[in-house]
Scaffold this motif. Structure first.
Motif, PDB file in Angstrom:
ATOM      1  N   ALA A 176       0.840  -1.200   0.000  1.00 39.03           N
ATOM      2  CA  ALA A 176       0.000   0.000   0.000  1.00 39.03           C
ATOM      3  C   ALA A 176       0.877   1.251   0.000  1.00 39.03           C
ATOM      4  O   ALA A 176       0.586   2.229  -0.707  1.00 39.03           O
ATOM      5  N   LYS A 177       1.943   1.208   0.770  1.00 41.75           N
ATOM      6  CA  LYS A 177       2.868   2.347   0.802  1.00 41.75           C
ATOM      7  C   LYS A 177       3.564   2.510  -0.545  1.00 41.75           C
ATOM      8  O   LYS A 177       3.743   3.631  -1.036  1.00 41.75           O
ATOM      9  N   ALA A 178       3.954   1.396  -1.151  1.00 39.52           N
ATOM     10  CA  ALA A 178       4.597   1.451  -2.470  1.00 39.52           C
ATOM     11  C   ALA A 178       3.611   1.962  -3.514  1.00 39.52           C
ATOM     12  O   ALA A 178       3.982   2.753  -4.401  1.00 39.52           O
ATOM     13  N   TYR A 179       2.360   1.538  -3.420  1.00 42.49           N
ATOM     14  CA  TYR A 179       1.317   2.019  -4.340  1.00 42.49           C
ATOM     15  C   TYR A 179       1.214   3.544  -4.266  1.00 42.49           C
ATOM     16  O   TYR A 179       1.142   4.225  -5.298  1.00 42.49           O
ATOM     17  N   LEU A 180       1.193   4.076  -3.059  1.00 40.54           N
ATOM     18  CA  LEU A 180       1.075   5.529  -2.887  1.00 40.54           C
ATOM     19  C   LEU A 180       2.270   6.250  -3.485  1.00 40.54           C
ATOM     20  O   LEU A 180       2.117   7.309  -4.113  1.00 40.54           O
ATOM     21  N   ALA A 181       3.452   5.682  -3.328  1.00 40.55           N
ATOM     22  CA  ALA A 181       4.652   6.305  -3.896  1.00 40.55           C
ATOM     23  C   ALA A 181       4.609   6.277  -5.422  1.00 40.55           C
ATOM     24  O   ALA A 181       4.935   7.271  -6.083  1.00 40.55           O
ATOM     25  N   ILE A 182       4.196   5.140  -5.982  1.00 38.73           N
ATOM     26  CA  ILE A 182       4.104   5.022  -7.442  1.00 38.73           C
ATOM     27  C   ILE A 182       3.026   5.956  -7.979  1.00 38.73           C
ATOM     28  O   ILE A 182       3.226   6.668  -8.969  1.00 38.73           O
ATOM     29  N   SER A 183       1.868   5.975  -7.300  1.00 42.22           N
ATOM     30  CA  SER A 183       0.735   6.773  -7.762  1.00 42.22           C
ATOM     31  C   SER A 183       0.987   8.269  -7.665  1.00 42.22           C
ATOM     32  O   SER A 183       0.305   9.059  -8.326  1.00 42.22           O
ATOM     33  N   ALA A 184       1.945   8.651  -6.832  1.00 43.29           N
ATOM     34  CA  ALA A 184       2.289  10.071  -6.747  1.00 43.29           C
ATOM     35  C   ALA A 184       2.941  10.551  -8.033  1.00 43.29           C
ATOM     36  O   ALA A 184       2.950  11.754  -8.329  1.00 43.29           O
ATOM     37  N   CYS A 185       3.481   9.620  -8.814  1.00 42.31           N
ATOM     38  CA  CYS A 185       4.175   9.958 -10.056  1.00 42.31           C
ATOM     39  C   CYS A 185       3.403   9.543 -11.310  1.00 42.31           C
ATOM     40  O   CYS A 185       3.580  10.148 -12.375  1.00 42.31           O
ATOM     41  N   GLU A 186       2.568   8.511 -11.184  1.00 45.85           N
ATOM     42  CA  GLU A 186       1.914   7.956 -12.366  1.00 45.85           C
ATOM     43  C   GLU A 186       0.675   7.174 -11.954  1.00 45.85           C
ATOM     44  O   GLU A 186       0.654   6.560 -10.893  1.00 45.85           O
ATOM     45  N   ASP A 187      -0.353   7.207 -12.783  1.00 44.60           N
ATOM     46  CA  ASP A 187      -1.530   6.393 -12.528  1.00 44.60           C
ATOM     47  C   ASP A 187      -1.113   4.921 -12.435  1.00 44.60           C
ATOM     48  O   ASP A 187      -0.389   4.421 -13.292  1.00 44.60           O
ATOM     49  N   PHE A 188      -1.577   4.247 -11.373  1.00 44.04           N
ATOM     50  CA  PHE A 188      -1.129   2.875 -11.131  1.00 44.04           C
ATOM     51  C   PHE A 188      -1.574   1.924 -12.243  1.00 44.04           C
ATOM     52  O   PHE A 188      -0.855   0.988 -12.588  1.00 44.04           O
ATOM     53  N   GLY A 189      -2.743   2.174 -12.806  1.00 39.08           N
ATOM     54  CA  GLY A 189      -3.197   1.348 -13.920  1.00 39.08           C
ATOM     55  C   GLY A 189      -2.297   1.501 -15.134  1.00 39.08           C
ATOM     56  O   GLY A 189      -1.907   0.515 -15.770  1.00 39.08           O
TER      57      GLY A 189
ATOM     58  N   LYS B 187      11.479  -3.635  -7.908  1.00 41.91           N
ATOM     59  CA  LYS B 187      12.328  -2.441  -7.897  1.00 41.91           C
ATOM     60  C   LYS B 187      11.625  -1.279  -7.212  1.00 41.91           C
ATOM     61  O   LYS B 187      12.252  -0.473  -6.515  1.00 41.91           O
ATOM     62  N   ASP B 188      10.319  -1.211  -7.397  1.00 40.64           N
ATOM     63  CA  ASP B 188       9.541  -0.105  -6.836  1.00 40.64           C
ATOM     64  C   ASP B 188       8.928  -0.435  -5.481  1.00 40.64           C
ATOM     65  O   ASP B 188       8.049   0.276  -4.990  1.00 40.64           O
ATOM     66  N   GLY B 189       9.391  -1.531  -4.869  1.00 44.32           N
ATOM     67  CA  GLY B 189       9.039  -1.809  -3.484  1.00 44.32           C
ATOM     68  C   GLY B 189       7.894  -2.764  -3.236  1.00 44.32           C
ATOM     69  O   GLY B 189       7.522  -3.001  -2.079  1.00 44.32           O
ATOM     70  N   ILE B 190       7.301  -3.338  -4.290  1.00 41.06           N
ATOM     71  CA  ILE B 190       6.195  -4.281  -4.121  1.00 41.06           C
ATOM     72  C   ILE B 190       6.751  -5.659  -3.777  1.00 41.06           C
ATOM     73  O   ILE B 190       7.682  -6.134  -4.412  1.00 41.06           O
ATOM     74  N   LYS B 191       6.157  -6.308  -2.770  1.00 40.17           N
ATOM     75  CA  LYS B 191       6.633  -7.613  -2.305  1.00 40.17           C
ATOM     76  C   LYS B 191       5.664  -8.738  -2.672  1.00 40.17           C
ATOM     77  O   LYS B 191       4.512  -8.506  -2.989  1.00 40.17           O
ATOM     78  N   PHE B 192       6.189  -9.980  -2.630  1.00 43.64           N
ATOM     79  CA  PHE B 192       5.430 -11.199  -2.932  1.00 43.64           C
ATOM     80  C   PHE B 192       4.917 -11.199  -4.370  1.00 43.64           C
ATOM     81  O   PHE B 192       3.777 -11.563  -4.640  1.00 43.64           O
ATOM     82  N   VAL B 193       5.775 -10.778  -5.291  1.00 43.39           N
ATOM     83  CA  VAL B 193       5.373 -10.724  -6.701  1.00 43.39           C
ATOM     84  C   VAL B 193       6.480 -11.302  -7.586  1.00 43.39           C
ATOM     85  O   VAL B 193       7.306 -10.565  -8.105  1.00 43.39           O
ATOM     86  N   GLY B 194       6.484 -12.614  -7.764  1.00 40.49           N
ATOM     87  CA  GLY B 194       7.406 -13.247  -8.697  1.00 40.49           C
ATOM     88  C   GLY B 194       6.802 -13.297 -10.083  1.00 40.49           C
ATOM     89  O   GLY B 194       5.666 -12.860 -10.311  1.00 40.49           O
ATOM     90  N   ALA B 195       7.537 -13.856 -11.027  1.00 39.36           N
ATOM     91  CA  ALA B 195       7.082 -13.913 -12.418  1.00 39.36           C
ATOM     92  C   ALA B 195       5.811 -14.741 -12.568  1.00 39.36           C
ATOM     93  O   ALA B 195       4.932 -14.406 -13.371  1.00 39.36           O
TER      94      ALA B 195
END
Length: 200
Positions: free
Chosen positions: A111-124, A166-174
């Motif tokens: 959730a924290k990483a989402y907020l950081a990403i969304s501050a720069c770009e729409d998450f979708g 790289k942008d801080g999201i966890k539990f996301v493998g290929a």
């Protein structure tokens, strides 16, 4: 907008085999899986849920989906980001979700990483870049002949996983990322003979 193929009520619909005979799984397959989703917050919720199935089956998470929405404030990132150690301890006592500290803490972190990403770009937009073409955001229609032709991961899902980490999201493998891409309609992996293939 995507539309479901019309199936005659007098015919037994043909589905992808993975949903089996479970009514909940069939409803998810018929109405949700593979339909393009572009809303950033809904994609965040789906990504969190997909990450919860690591080591488990998706039906295990699907049966708990409503409980997850209740436990995690309807997946509102601004609220989740405020969860503290006391809230984590409370969630670890909630038998309606998977009581795995690492996974619970991952949702808070994400959730924290989402907020950081969304501050720069729409998450979708951020997520859909992985399948962006010159024509824009277009699902990749694989039209697999059978389920054995559906991969567990792809170079695109590996690239998405790398970017998310790289942008801080966890539990996301290929593999998790490919399941997410299938679920949110970035790729259409309904098998060719499935009556519920979605048209673009």
């Amino acid at each position: 907008m995507s539309n479901l193929t019309t199936v005659s009520p007098f015919d037994k619909p043909v589905r992808c085999a993975w949903c089996g005979d479970d009514p909940l799984y069939q409803a998810y397959h018929d109405t949700e899986w593979g339909k393009p989703e572009y809303d950033g917050k809904r994609l965040f919720a789906l990504l969190c849920l997909e990450s919860m199935q690591a080591g488990l089956s998706w039906i295990t998470i699907l049966r708990r989906r409503e409980a997850y929405y209740r436990a995690f404030a309807d997946f509102e990132p601004q609220i989740i980001a405020t969860f503290d150690d006391e809230k984590v301890a409370e969630l670890l006592q909630d038998a309606s979700i998977i009581r795995h500290r690492g996974k619970i803490e991952a949702i808070i972190n994400n959730a924290k990483a989402y907020l950081a990403i969304s501050a720069c770009e729409d998450f979708g937009e951020y997520l859909w870049r992985v399948v962006r073409t010159a024509q824009g955001r277009a699902p990749v229609d694989n039209c697999p002949p059978s389920e054995k032709d559906v991969p567990a991961q792809t170079p695109a899902s590996a690239a998405l996983a790398k970017q998310l980490k790289k942008d801080g999201i966890k539990f996301v493998g290929a593999t998790t990322c490919y399941a997410f891409m299938q679920a949110c309609g970035m790729v259409n992996d309904h098998v060719a003979h499935c009556d519920f293939r979605h048209s673009s």
